[in-house]
Design a protein around this motif. Structure first.
Motif, PDB file in Angstrom:
ATOM      1  N   UNK A   1      71.087   5.819 -57.020  1.00 10.82           N
ATOM      2  CA  UNK A   1      70.361   5.248 -58.106  1.00 10.82           C
ATOM      3  C   UNK A   1      71.694   4.206 -58.620  1.00 10.82           C
ATOM      4  N   UNK A   2      70.968   3.170 -59.038  1.00 16.76           N
ATOM      5  CA  UNK A   2      71.800   2.385 -59.922  1.00 16.76           C
ATOM      6  C   UNK A   2      71.050   1.657 -60.970  1.00 16.76           C
ATOM      7  N   UNK A   3      72.084   1.046 -61.964  1.00 10.60           N
ATOM      8  CA  UNK A   3      71.368   0.332 -63.246  1.00 10.60           C
ATOM      9  C   UNK A   3      71.564  -0.859 -63.080  1.00 10.60           C
ATOM     10  N   UNK A   4      70.797  -1.851 -63.542  1.00  6.83           N
ATOM     11  CA  UNK A   4      70.893  -3.231 -63.684  1.00  6.83           C
ATOM     12  C   UNK A   4      71.345  -3.695 -65.166  1.00  6.83           C
ATOM     13  N   UNK A   5      71.164  -2.736 -66.054  1.00  2.74           N
ATOM     14  CA  UNK A   5      71.979  -2.682 -67.477  1.00  2.74           C
ATOM     15  C   UNK A   5      72.551  -1.657 -67.567  1.00  2.74           C
ATOM     16  N   UNK A   6      73.132  -1.658 -68.948  1.00  3.63           N
ATOM     17  CA  UNK A   6      74.050  -0.708 -69.346  1.00  3.63           C
ATOM     18  C   UNK A   6      73.276   0.541 -69.747  1.00  3.63           C
ATOM     19  N   UNK A   7      74.055   1.809 -68.889  1.00  2.00           N
ATOM     20  CA  UNK A   7      73.184   3.078 -68.861  1.00  2.00           C
ATOM     21  C   UNK A   7      73.367   3.836 -70.046  1.00  2.00           C
ATOM     22  N   UNK A   8      74.463   3.759 -70.922  1.00  2.00           N
ATOM     23  CA  UNK A   8      74.867   4.479 -72.106  1.00  2.00           C
ATOM     24  C   UNK A   8      75.877   5.485 -71.710  1.00  2.00           C
ATOM     25  N   UNK A   9      76.234   5.565 -70.497  1.00  2.00           N
ATOM     26  CA  UNK A   9      77.095   6.426 -70.002  1.00  2.00           C
ATOM     27  C   UNK A   9      78.506   5.938 -69.512  1.00  2.00           C
ATOM     28  N   UNK A  10      79.499   6.163 -70.195  1.00  2.00           N
ATOM     29  CA  UNK A  10      80.834   5.391 -70.004  1.00  2.00           C
ATOM     30  C   UNK A  10      81.353   5.446 -68.456  1.00  2.00           C
TER      31      UNK A  10
ATOM     32  N   UNK B   1      72.364   0.172 -44.528  1.00  2.25           N
ATOM     33  CA  UNK B   1      73.089   0.726 -43.402  1.00  2.25           C
ATOM     34  C   UNK B   1      73.104   2.468 -43.379  1.00  2.25           C
ATOM     35  N   UNK B   2      72.832   2.919 -44.585  1.00  2.00           N
ATOM     36  CA  UNK B   2      72.773   4.252 -44.480  1.00  2.00           C
ATOM     37  C   UNK B   2      71.536   4.885 -44.405  1.00  2.00           C
ATOM     38  N   UNK B   3      70.513   4.055 -44.355  1.00  2.00           N
ATOM     39  CA  UNK B   3      69.051   4.390 -44.277  1.00  2.00           C
ATOM     40  C   UNK B   3      68.530   5.192 -45.490  1.00  2.00           C
ATOM     41  N   UNK B   4      69.226   4.701 -46.847  1.00  2.00           N
ATOM     42  CA  UNK B   4      68.856   5.637 -47.850  1.00  2.00           C
ATOM     43  C   UNK B   4      67.963   4.623 -48.881  1.00  2.00           C
ATOM     44  N   UNK B   5      67.154   5.237 -49.640  1.00  2.00           N
ATOM     45  CA  UNK B   5      66.548   4.500 -50.437  1.00  2.00           C
ATOM     46  C   UNK B   5      67.606   4.171 -51.797  1.00  2.00           C
ATOM     47  N   UNK B   6      67.243   3.112 -52.541  1.00  2.55           N
ATOM     48  CA  UNK B   6      68.031   2.869 -53.504  1.00  2.55           C
ATOM     49  C   UNK B   6      67.124   2.664 -54.744  1.00  2.55           C
ATOM     50  N   UNK B   7      66.983   3.511 -55.775  1.00  2.26           N
ATOM     51  CA  UNK B   7      66.363   3.454 -56.915  1.00  2.26           C
ATOM     52  C   UNK B   7      66.926   2.661 -57.985  1.00  2.26           C
ATOM     53  N   UNK B   8      66.243   1.942 -58.883  1.00  7.90           N
ATOM     54  CA  UNK B   8      66.833   0.948 -59.818  1.00  7.90           C
ATOM     55  C   UNK B   8      66.311   1.104 -61.141  1.00  7.90           C
ATOM     56  N   UNK B   9      67.014   1.065 -62.129  1.00  7.89           N
ATOM     57  CA  UNK B   9      66.629   1.010 -63.452  1.00  7.89           C
ATOM     58  C   UNK B   9      66.787  -0.337 -63.597  1.00  7.89           C
ATOM     59  N   UNK B  10      65.481  -0.969 -63.622  1.00 12.79           N
ATOM     60  CA  UNK B  10      65.555  -2.437 -63.454  1.00 12.79           C
ATOM     61  C   UNK B  10      65.167  -3.345 -65.120  1.00 12.79           C
ATOM     62  N   UNK B  11      66.450  -3.656 -65.685  1.00 11.63           N
ATOM     63  CA  UNK B  11      66.208  -4.301 -66.820  1.00 11.63           C
ATOM     64  C   UNK B  11      67.297  -5.366 -66.742  1.00 11.63           C
ATOM     65  N   UNK B  12      67.216  -6.632 -67.038  1.00 11.72           N
ATOM     66  CA  UNK B  12      68.212  -7.734 -66.843  1.00 11.72           C
ATOM     67  C   UNK B  12      69.124  -7.603 -67.968  1.00 11.72           C
ATOM     68  N   UNK B  13      70.385  -7.261 -67.741  1.00 12.46           N
ATOM     69  CA  UNK B  13      71.476  -6.889 -68.611  1.00 12.46           C
ATOM     70  C   UNK B  13      71.941  -8.123 -69.520  1.00 12.46           C
ATOM     71  N   UNK B  14      71.928  -9.128 -68.941  1.00 13.33           N
ATOM     72  CA  UNK B  14      72.227 -10.640 -69.829  1.00 13.33           C
ATOM     73  C   UNK B  14      71.288 -10.795 -71.036  1.00 13.33           C
ATOM     74  N   UNK B  15      70.127 -10.686 -70.648  1.00 11.11           N
ATOM     75  CA  UNK B  15      68.946 -10.914 -71.452  1.00 11.11           C
ATOM     76  C   UNK B  15      68.942  -9.927 -72.368  1.00 11.11           C
ATOM     77  N   UNK B  16      68.940  -8.520 -72.345  1.00 14.44           N
ATOM     78  CA  UNK B  16      68.975  -7.612 -73.123  1.00 14.44           C
ATOM     79  C   UNK B  16      70.305  -7.580 -74.077  1.00 14.44           C
ATOM     80  N   UNK B  17      71.370  -8.075 -73.381  1.00 15.30           N
ATOM     81  CA  UNK B  17      72.602  -8.217 -74.542  1.00 15.30           C
ATOM     82  C   UNK B  17      72.532  -9.322 -75.431  1.00 15.30           C
ATOM     83  N   UNK B  18      71.739 -10.418 -74.823  1.00 16.23           N
ATOM     84  CA  UNK B  18      71.643 -11.693 -75.715  1.00 16.23           C
ATOM     85  C   UNK B  18      70.807 -11.271 -76.804  1.00 16.23           C
TER      86      UNK B  18
END
Length: 447
Positions: free
Chosen positions: A147-156, A175-192
């Motif tokens: 799991x990865x976030x594309x914007x701030x997660x709220x957790x330091x 390479x690991x043959x693993x699924x990557x799940x994404x919190x998909x919101x564009x951080x730069x736009x949300x910050x602005x």
């Protein structure tokens, strides 16, 4: 010693649809589906639908480290009460976050014997661990997916990944043959937009929050990660989409050959932005709730087979974290794991949508995507006897006294559902009964 158990007289959801068959269970596995009258220990499911135990691939149970927010014991109790027999616990909101092999191993050891339901663990990819390829490689052997976030997660200690970082993450997951799940919101736009709207004089604070996280920020992030997934051949899973506009982007990518699946959540199908404006922080989440038209659009996507999975995104907190003077400071997350499938099936029945279309979104589709279909997700010989008995001629009221999760507040409070979960069965053991409650014994195992 071989233990035999039958579930009889129910209307059983099988690969051929609903059938009047009896389920023979041997040592926690489904042995056969039979018409013959069973002999021996039986659970009478007369008047009930019998469906596969639900798999919630998106919960934050916050254990270890933030057990006062939830904890696996209470979170899994609520899950069992809602018919969920397997959960995938997210790598953040626990403390420390699961971003290293050591943290993963310590969490696995800590959780032994605490869960009422079976579970798997997500691993976290963050900007700070993407260059530690050896550690990530070892972690990948013990997690269900990344799991990865594309914007701030709220957790330091769970930093979002930059566009360059996401490229590294895509390559590692491939390479690991693993699924990557994404919190998909564009951080730069949300910050602005947050900087623009947060202190805008004269604007309602709740409407300002909605404006700070538009659908366009989702669309931009999803488009970017779909391009990378196509380039590197990475399997990705886009979590908690809030609009059909995003689902259409993903559907187009699927047709072009991108290995992508998509999740939405019950709150995007039940509530809308007007509910948020009225009720405030209890319905704050990210992405935020959308318009009534967006809710209808997501239901159309479900009817058309464009949504792959449903996850609760159960993200609990202390009541004080919702009772802030400013919506910007309130914790963003919704407590709903106990009511996910009550709410969805109730709404589907009201809309005259066949449950045969709804049920796989929380069972077989999840199991197939995340590689556990040989054990979970169907009522089929050889699989774990994870079952839910549901009666459609009884109602359930989401009374605060009945809440199984730790902190008793939820946007579902006082909502009435036109069905009732009578029993939840995990590997042949009744872990929840609507008359007796959840068992004291905790049978949940790590997958």
């Amino acid at each position: 010693m071989t233990k035999e158990l039958w579930v009889k007289n129910g209307l059983v959801f099988t690969e051929e649809g609903f059938r009047e068959v009896n389920i023979k269970i041997m040592d926690g596995k489904i042995d056969s589906l039979e018409k013959a009258e069973p002999i021996g220990e039986c659970i009478d499911a007369a008047g009930c639908l019998v469906v596969p135990g639900f798999i919630d691939s998106h919960v934050h149970f916050n254990d270890p480290g933030r057990t006062d927010w939830e904890g696996v014991e209470t979170g899994s109790r609520a899950a069992a009460m809602g018919g969920t027999t397997t959960i995938f616990d997210m790598p953040l909101n626990c403390s420390p976050s699961i971003t290293s092999l050591q943290n993963l191993l310590e969490k696995k050891e800590y959780l032994r014997g605490l869960s009422h339901v079976d579970y798997a663990l997500w691993g976290g990819m963050t900007e700070t661990n993407l260059d530690k390829r050896s550690d990530l490689g070892q972690m990948s052997k013990g997690i269900i997916a990344w799991k990865a976030f594309m914007s701030e997660s709220g957790i330091d200690d769970f930093q979002f990944v930059s566009p360059d970082g996401l490229t590294k993450g895509m390559q590692a997951a491939k390479e690991q043959n693993k699924i990557l799940a994404l919190h998909a919101e564009w951080d730069e736009e949300i910050t602005r937009l947050t900087a623009f709207y947060q202190y805008r004089a004269g604007m309602d604070e709740r409407r300002a929050f909605l404006a700070s996280r538009p659908i366009a920020a989702e669309e931009k992030a999803v488009s970017f990660c779909l391009e990378l997934a196509a380039k590197y051949g990475t399997a990705i899973h886009i979590v908690h989409i809030s609009s059909a506009k995003v689902a259409f982007l993903i559907e187009q990518a699927k047709k072009s050959g991108v290995n992508v699946t998509v999740e939405t959540c019950p709150h995007y199908l039940i509530f809308d932005e007007e509910d948020f404006i009225q009720k405030g922080a209890i319905l704050k989440c990210a992405p935020p709730l959308r318009s009534k038209d967006d809710v209808e659009g997501l239901w159309d996507c479900i009817k058309n087979g464009m949504i792959d999975t449903i996850g609760s995104d159960h993200s609990p907190c202390l009541a004080s974290m919702k009772s802030t003077t400013s919506i910007w400071e309130a914790w963003g997350g919704i407590q709903g794991v106990q009511f996910t499938w009550l709410a969805l099936m109730d709404e589907a029945l009201k809309r005259k949508i066949d449950l045969k279309r709804i049920l796989p979104l929380g069972a077989f589709n999840v199991a197939e995507r995340f590689g556990i279909a040989a054990r979970k997700g169907r009522i089929c010989p050889g699989l774990d006897a994870d079952l839910v008995l549901i009666r459609l001629n009884e109602t359930t009221i989401a009374d605060k006294k009945s809440f199984g999760f730790r902190n008793p507040f939820s946007p579902y409070e006082n909502r009435e559902f036109s069905l009732k979960i009578k029993k939840t069965i995990l590997r042949g053991k009744v872990i929840y009964d609507d008359q007796k409650g959840v068992t004291k014994e905790k049978f949940g195992l790590c997958l």
